[in-house]
Design a protein around this motif. Structure first.
Motif, PDB file in Angstrom:
ATOM      1  N   VAL A 145     -13.787   2.497  21.425  1.00  9.23           N
ATOM      2  CA  VAL A 145     -12.783   2.303  20.810  1.00  9.23           C
ATOM      3  C   VAL A 145     -12.655   1.472  19.367  1.00  9.23           C
ATOM      4  N   LEU A 146     -12.179   2.049  18.382  1.00 10.39           N
ATOM      5  CA  LEU A 146     -12.592   1.452  16.902  1.00 10.39           C
ATOM      6  C   LEU A 146     -11.312   0.811  16.431  1.00 10.39           C
ATOM      7  N   LEU A 147     -11.600  -0.287  15.953  1.00 12.96           N
ATOM      8  CA  LEU A 147     -10.419  -1.249  15.062  1.00 12.96           C
ATOM      9  C   LEU A 147     -10.909  -0.760  13.423  1.00 12.96           C
ATOM     10  N   VAL A 148     -10.198  -0.370  12.815  1.00 11.55           N
ATOM     11  CA  VAL A 148     -10.505  -0.139  11.211  1.00 11.55           C
ATOM     12  C   VAL A 148      -9.792  -1.392  10.412  1.00 11.55           C
ATOM     13  N   VAL A 149     -10.730  -2.144   9.826  1.00 15.20           N
ATOM     14  CA  VAL A 149     -10.139  -3.462   9.204  1.00 15.20           C
ATOM     15  C   VAL A 149     -10.411  -3.170   7.590  1.00 15.20           C
ATOM     16  N   ARG A 150      -9.218  -3.264   6.756  1.00 18.72           N
ATOM     17  CA  ARG A 150      -9.505  -2.890   5.583  1.00 18.72           C
ATOM     18  C   ARG A 150      -8.791  -4.179   4.762  1.00 18.72           C
ATOM     19  N   ALA A 151      -9.829  -4.426   3.691  1.00 14.49           N
ATOM     20  CA  ALA A 151      -9.183  -5.498   2.769  1.00 14.49           C
ATOM     21  C   ALA A 151      -8.164  -4.871   1.452  1.00 14.49           C
ATOM     22  N   VAL A 152      -7.475  -5.800   1.040  1.00 14.60           N
ATOM     23  CA  VAL A 152      -6.933  -5.523  -0.124  1.00 14.60           C
ATOM     24  C   VAL A 152      -7.637  -4.876  -1.331  1.00 14.60           C
ATOM     25  N   ALA A 153      -7.221  -3.911  -2.102  1.00 13.66           N
ATOM     26  CA  ALA A 153      -7.935  -3.512  -3.483  1.00 13.66           C
ATOM     27  C   ALA A 153      -7.804  -4.465  -4.429  1.00 13.66           C
ATOM     28  N   GLN A 154      -6.827  -5.304  -4.528  1.00 13.19           N
ATOM     29  CA  GLN A 154      -6.494  -6.483  -5.465  1.00 13.19           C
ATOM     30  C   GLN A 154      -5.875  -7.688  -4.710  1.00 13.19           C
ATOM     31  N   ALA A 155      -6.027  -8.666  -5.394  1.00 21.61           N
ATOM     32  CA  ALA A 155      -5.307  -9.892  -4.924  1.00 21.61           C
ATOM     33  C   ALA A 155      -3.902  -9.595  -4.711  1.00 21.61           C
ATOM     34  N   PRO A 156      -3.517 -10.113  -3.417  1.00 22.90           N
ATOM     35  CA  PRO A 156      -2.084  -9.958  -2.900  1.00 22.90           C
ATOM     36  C   PRO A 156      -0.840 -10.108  -4.068  1.00 22.90           C
ATOM     37  N   ASP A 157      -1.142 -11.387  -4.838  1.00 24.90           N
ATOM     38  CA  ASP A 157      -0.055 -11.703  -5.645  1.00 24.90           C
ATOM     39  C   ASP A 157      -0.123 -11.032  -7.112  1.00 24.90           C
ATOM     40  N   GLU A 158      -1.164  -9.934  -7.241  1.00 25.93           N
ATOM     41  CA  GLU A 158      -1.370  -9.229  -8.229  1.00 25.93           C
ATOM     42  C   GLU A 158      -1.117  -7.922  -7.909  1.00 25.93           C
ATOM     43  N   VAL A 159      -0.852  -7.418  -6.949  1.00 19.40           N
ATOM     44  CA  VAL A 159      -0.615  -6.064  -6.461  1.00 19.40           C
ATOM     45  C   VAL A 159       0.672  -5.686  -7.011  1.00 19.40           C
ATOM     46  N   ASN A 160       0.926  -4.459  -7.392  1.00 20.34           N
ATOM     47  CA  ASN A 160       2.379  -3.923  -7.507  1.00 20.34           C
ATOM     48  C   ASN A 160       3.217  -4.108  -6.481  1.00 20.34           C
ATOM     49  N   GLN A 161       4.203  -4.777  -6.896  1.00 17.29           N
ATOM     50  CA  GLN A 161       5.351  -5.085  -5.834  1.00 17.29           C
ATOM     51  C   GLN A 161       6.053  -4.021  -4.918  1.00 17.29           C
ATOM     52  N   THR A 162       5.931  -2.806  -5.513  1.00 12.84           N
ATOM     53  CA  THR A 162       6.649  -1.750  -4.930  1.00 12.84           C
ATOM     54  C   THR A 162       5.730  -1.184  -3.703  1.00 12.84           C
ATOM     55  N   ASN A 163       4.708  -1.746  -3.618  1.00 14.85           N
ATOM     56  CA  ASN A 163       3.602  -1.557  -2.386  1.00 14.85           C
ATOM     57  C   ASN A 163       4.374  -2.192  -1.131  1.00 14.85           C
ATOM     58  N   GLN A 164       4.963  -3.270  -1.484  1.00 12.99           N
ATOM     59  CA  GLN A 164       5.592  -3.896  -0.250  1.00 12.99           C
ATOM     60  C   GLN A 164       6.907  -3.476   0.397  1.00 12.99           C
ATOM     61  N   HIS A 165       7.528  -2.412  -0.459  1.00  9.58           N
ATOM     62  CA  HIS A 165       8.566  -1.879   0.176  1.00  9.58           C
ATOM     63  C   HIS A 165       8.422  -0.606   0.654  1.00  9.58           C
ATOM     64  N   ASP A 166       9.485   0.014   1.075  1.00  6.94           N
ATOM     65  CA  ASP A 166       9.664   1.353   1.845  1.00  6.94           C
ATOM     66  C   ASP A 166       8.871   2.519   0.982  1.00  6.94           C
ATOM     67  N   PHE A 167       7.974   2.979   1.600  1.00  2.00           N
ATOM     68  CA  PHE A 167       7.118   4.168   0.649  1.00  2.00           C
ATOM     69  C   PHE A 167       7.842   5.225   0.290  1.00  2.00           C
ATOM     70  N   PHE A 168       9.120   5.644   0.921  1.00  4.88           N
ATOM     71  CA  PHE A 168       9.819   6.847   0.602  1.00  4.88           C
ATOM     72  C   PHE A 168      11.070   6.521  -0.239  1.00  4.88           C
ATOM     73  N   SER A 169      11.184   5.191  -0.476  1.00  5.42           N
ATOM     74  CA  SER A 169      12.570   4.988  -1.282  1.00  5.42           C
ATOM     75  C   SER A 169      12.195   5.191  -2.936  1.00  5.42           C
TER      76      SER A 169
END
Length: 822
Positions: free
Chosen positions: A165-189
């Motif tokens: 069984v696998l667990l896929v662990v992914r790091a953020v592509a950019q520092a969290p406080d620098e990432v586009n804040q839209t990524n923190q909301h509903d994907f479909f909004s």
């Protein structure tokens, strides 16, 4: 102003003003050296490419759209995957990774993967897969079979036999406080659709630093180690862990190789000169030059990489050669009873031009790498060239100043320091006499060597296999191979298809093309690369459609665009978490991930090309295809490696030959000097082939570095012979004998220092660097032997045909030759 005037003038001024000279150099070294505090390391695949490289830009664009591609795969082996107790352990491991790992984007496993099932009234339920397990007992066998056979989970989160069984662990592509804040909301909004300004801001954000990614990887390793200690069978593999291994190896190698180089230099200087001042002064000069070079790296943001890690040791060993030649002549003059100032001026006058040109030819050998397509190789080239030239400048300025500040005495025992040289010199004179007296026989032996080397050269292959640089029992190497044996999932190749229009992928034609492409990808059998699963949004759609229509998964797709929209709307309403990894917000782009087992980059090149060609064919008229991901970086890097070697070797040959022609004002002498050294490089490549060594990211440097270093001895030797022929009117045999008697001991000691220092690269943690050091040591010693025998033989052939050797310096005055000698 000619070198014969300005170089002694500089040396005289620094001798007369030692404190001022020292302060000037110390000030410059301090300004540059502050950059040492800014030095970083980067061993990622991304570091291979220049900033504007299309391959890198496509990869970074992909990461901004879909998240990081290089994930860590944590694999848990079990005999009871259906047991509630196992799921409890898996959930705890999942939570620990989520809670403790810094710079985390997400963890995906059977605990939280999307599970879709039909509801009464034509509805669709979307929840976590882990919720299917009972609190006690075991999951039903039928349900488990449904999971392990589903295209959503089979060989992506669980092996087809259900034991891993696998667990896929992914790091953020950019520092969290620098990432586009839209990524923190509903994907479909609709409110979260990124504006052009937001997209531009995200594009400009830097990726995680090497230090941050190492923290990410280290914490995962710590968590895995804790669960291993508890008896769980856990393994971990993936790009970030391999990058961390390289990061640790670079830390180790830079410290060890620098220490080994300094030890070799100190020992050689003491054996040669037998006085502390002759050790301290050159070491101080090259240390300041090294600090200036590495500080410059920090100031301009060039990180240490698996390539540039060899730079400090290389500069230390190559940089000391200037001081050896000048000190050697200085002490010769002092033993004649000449005062200190006159002795150092005489050394600079007689050897300044030769030292300058050998520095320039060495720098030219390094500058050849600046034409390389791979960024670490190009960076290494110009940094090494800068380091060599700043060593020359520091030597010219500081050597007289230090000699004035720290005066050394010529003891009566000085003659004893040369008791070894008469015996060695006599042997070297006999070897050179063979070349002069039997030139045709010598060249016939060389020809036989060239022919005999052909099979070895033909055996040499290019390789980009950084995992195999480490011992077989290295944990990440063991874990990677074990995971790939069960599930080919450690290396991803990404394909993005952009339709260019909203909802462009939600058509039966596009979904059919996706399924066709995935089936083709999974059917590939390139031999050297094990191909695993290909996944995309079509797997989700097939699962939804099978649940709503009660047909077997994968047997049929919705037949109309309207039906696809309806089913995807049901999926969206359930709040799925994984859709952000599969499509963009307006359904204009689709991502297909092809999972592969780890393999050599050279074997991935044809696979990547086959995938791209087939994708272009299948999606023709449906969208624009972009191939990216780790496999693309590695495959493109392999191609660039081949091109880098070809370009750099050609540049080195042309630039060094041109400089030698300028030095001697003779095309024939320039060619005479370069051809034997190229034969040496050719024989070194043959040795690589016979020894089963590959040309890789590090050994590709062999030719340019070796050529830049070994041509130095050739310059000193031919200069000396030219001097004897022109000024003293000696015969060629006598000119060679007298030149060998005077300069061969210095050439021998410098060759031994270089060969001994590079052989200590065997202390590296990386086999590629070990091979590089051994090969370079072999090449330097072989070149020294060629200088003793082959160069005199070639000159004898020329002398037999014309008087050119004696008169080649028609454009040179006697004074010009005087200050080129020795």
């Amino acid at each position: 102003m000619k070198p014969k005037s300005w170089m002694p003038n500089v040396a005289g001024w620094t001798f007369d003003h030692p404190l001022v000279s020292l302060l000037i150099v110390l000030g410059l070294s301090l300004v540059l050296g502050v950059g040492l505090l800014r030095l970083e390391m980067d061993s990622s695949n991304e570091s291979l490419f220049q900033t504007g490289d299309p391959t890198l830009q496509a990869y970074q664009s992909f990461q901004r759209e879909f998240g990081r591609n290089d994930v860590v795969v944590v694999a848990v082996t079990t005999d009871e995957p259906r047991a509630a107790a196992f799921l409890g352990q898996l959930q705890q491991l999942h939570r620990d990774l989520e809670d403790r790992v810094p710079w985390l984007d997400d963890v995906t496993s059977l605990v939280n993967a999307d599970w879709m099932a039909a509801q009464e009234g034509d509805g669709l339920s979307v929840g976590d897969l882990g919720d299917l397990w009972p609190d006690e007992g075991s999951l039903e066998q039928a349900r488990w079979n449904e999971i392990v056979t589903s295209s959503l989970y089979r060989d992506t989160l669980v092996s087809s036999d259900g034991t891993m069984v696998l667990l896929v662990v992914r790091a953020v592509a950019q520092a969290p406080d620098e990432v586009n804040q839209t990524n923190q909301h509903d994907f479909f909004s609709a409110e979260t659709q990124p504006t052009a300004q937001a997209r531009n801001a995200a594009d400009e954000q830097p990726r995680l630093s090497s230090t941050q990614l190492n923290e990410f990887a280290s914490t995962i390793q710590d968590v895995v180690a804790e669960y291993e200690a508890q008896g769980m069978q856990v393994r971990a593999a993936g790009g970030p862990l391999l990058d961390k291994l390289h990061h640790d190896a670079i830390h180790h190698d830079v410290a060890v190789l620098m220490s080994a180089a300094l030890f070799t230099i100190i020992l050689a200087l003491y054996v040669l000169f037998r006085r502390i001042t002759a050790v301290v002064i050159p070491v101080a000069v090259i240390t300041l030059a090294l600090a200036s070079t590495l500080g410059l790296m920090g100031w301009i943001g060039i990180p240490f990489t698996p390539v540039t890690q060899a730079l400090p040791a290389l500069l230390l060993m190559a940089g000391v050669l200037d001081a050896v030649h000048l000190f050697g002549l200085f002490y010769v003059e002092r033993r004649k009873g000449i005062d200190t100032r006159s002795a150092i001026l005489s050394a600079v006058t007689h050897s300044g031009m030769a030292v300058l040109f050998t520095s320039l030819t060495t720098a030219a050998g390094f500058l050849a790498f600046t034409v390389a397509r791979m960024k670490p190789i190009a960076d290494f080239g110009w940094l090494a060239a800068f380091g060599i030239m700043i060593v020359f400048v520091y030597t010219l300025v500081l050597l007289p100043a230090f000699i004035r500040i720290i005066p050394g005495r010529v003891a009566a025992s000085d003659n004893a320091t040369h008791t070894l040289w008469p015996r060695l010199t006599e042997k070297m004179m006999k070897l050179s006499a063979i070349g002069v007296r039997h030139p045709l026989k010598v060249l016939m032996v060389v020809a036989v060597l060239i022919v005999g080397a052909i099979p070895g050269v033909m055996k040499v292959e290019f390789s980009y296999d950084v995992l195999n640089w480490f011992p077989e029992d290295t944990p990440i190497r063991v874990d990677t191979l074990a995971i790939d044996e069960k599930i080919q999932a450690t290396v991803p190749l990404e394909v993005v298809v952009d339709t260019g229009q909203e909802d462009g992928i939600l058509t039966p034609e596009f979904m059919t093309a996706l399924r066709e492409f995935q089936n083709y990808s999974e059917s590939l059998d390139p031999g050297a690369v094990k191909v695993g699963r290909a996944t995309s949004i079509v797997d989700v759609l097939e699962r939804i459609h099978s649940q709503l229509t009660n047909v077997p998964p994968g047997s049929v797709l919705p037949e109309s665009q309207n039906l696809i929209h309806q089913e995807m709307l049901l999926y969206e309403s359930g709040g799925p978490r994984e859709i952000t990894r599969l499509v963009d917000r307006d359904y204009s782009k689709a991502r297909i991930t092809l999972r592969l087992a780890y393999a050599d980059g050279r074997d991935m090149v044809p696979l990547r090309q086959a995938v791209e060609d087939r994708a272009q064919e299948i999606f023709s008229g449906l969208g624009e295809v972009t191939v990216t991901g780790t496999v693309d970086l590695v495959a493109t890097g392999t191609i660039d490696l081949i091109a880098s070697m070809t370009d750099s070797y050609l540049f080195a040959a042309i630039s060094i030959s041109f400089m030698l022609i300028i030095l001697w004002k003779s095309i024939k002498l320039g060619v005479l000097a370069i051809i034997p050294n190229f034969i040496v490089i050719y024989l070194a490549l043959a040795a690589m082939g016979y020894a089963g060594m590959d040309i890789n990211l590090i050994t590709v440097l062999l030719g340019g570095i070796a050529l830049g270093l070994v041509v130095d001895d050739t310059v000193h030797l031919i200069n000396g012979i030219q001097y004897k022929l022109r000024r003293s009117g000696h015969s060629l045999e006598r000119a060679v004998r007298e030149t060998i008697r005077v300069i061969a001991p210095l050439l021998l000691i410098t060759s031994v220092v270089l060969a001994g220092g590079f052989s200590l690269f065997s202390l590296s943690m990386m086999s590629a660097l070990q091979s590089f050091g051994i090969l370079l040591a072999f090449t330097i010693l072989l070149a020294f032997l060629f200088d003793l025998i082959v160069i005199p033989a070639i000159m004898a052939i020329f002398a037999a045909r014309s008087n050119e050797l004696a008169t080649q310096a028609d454009g040179l005055t006697r004074d010009d030759i005087d200050q080129q000698v020795k």
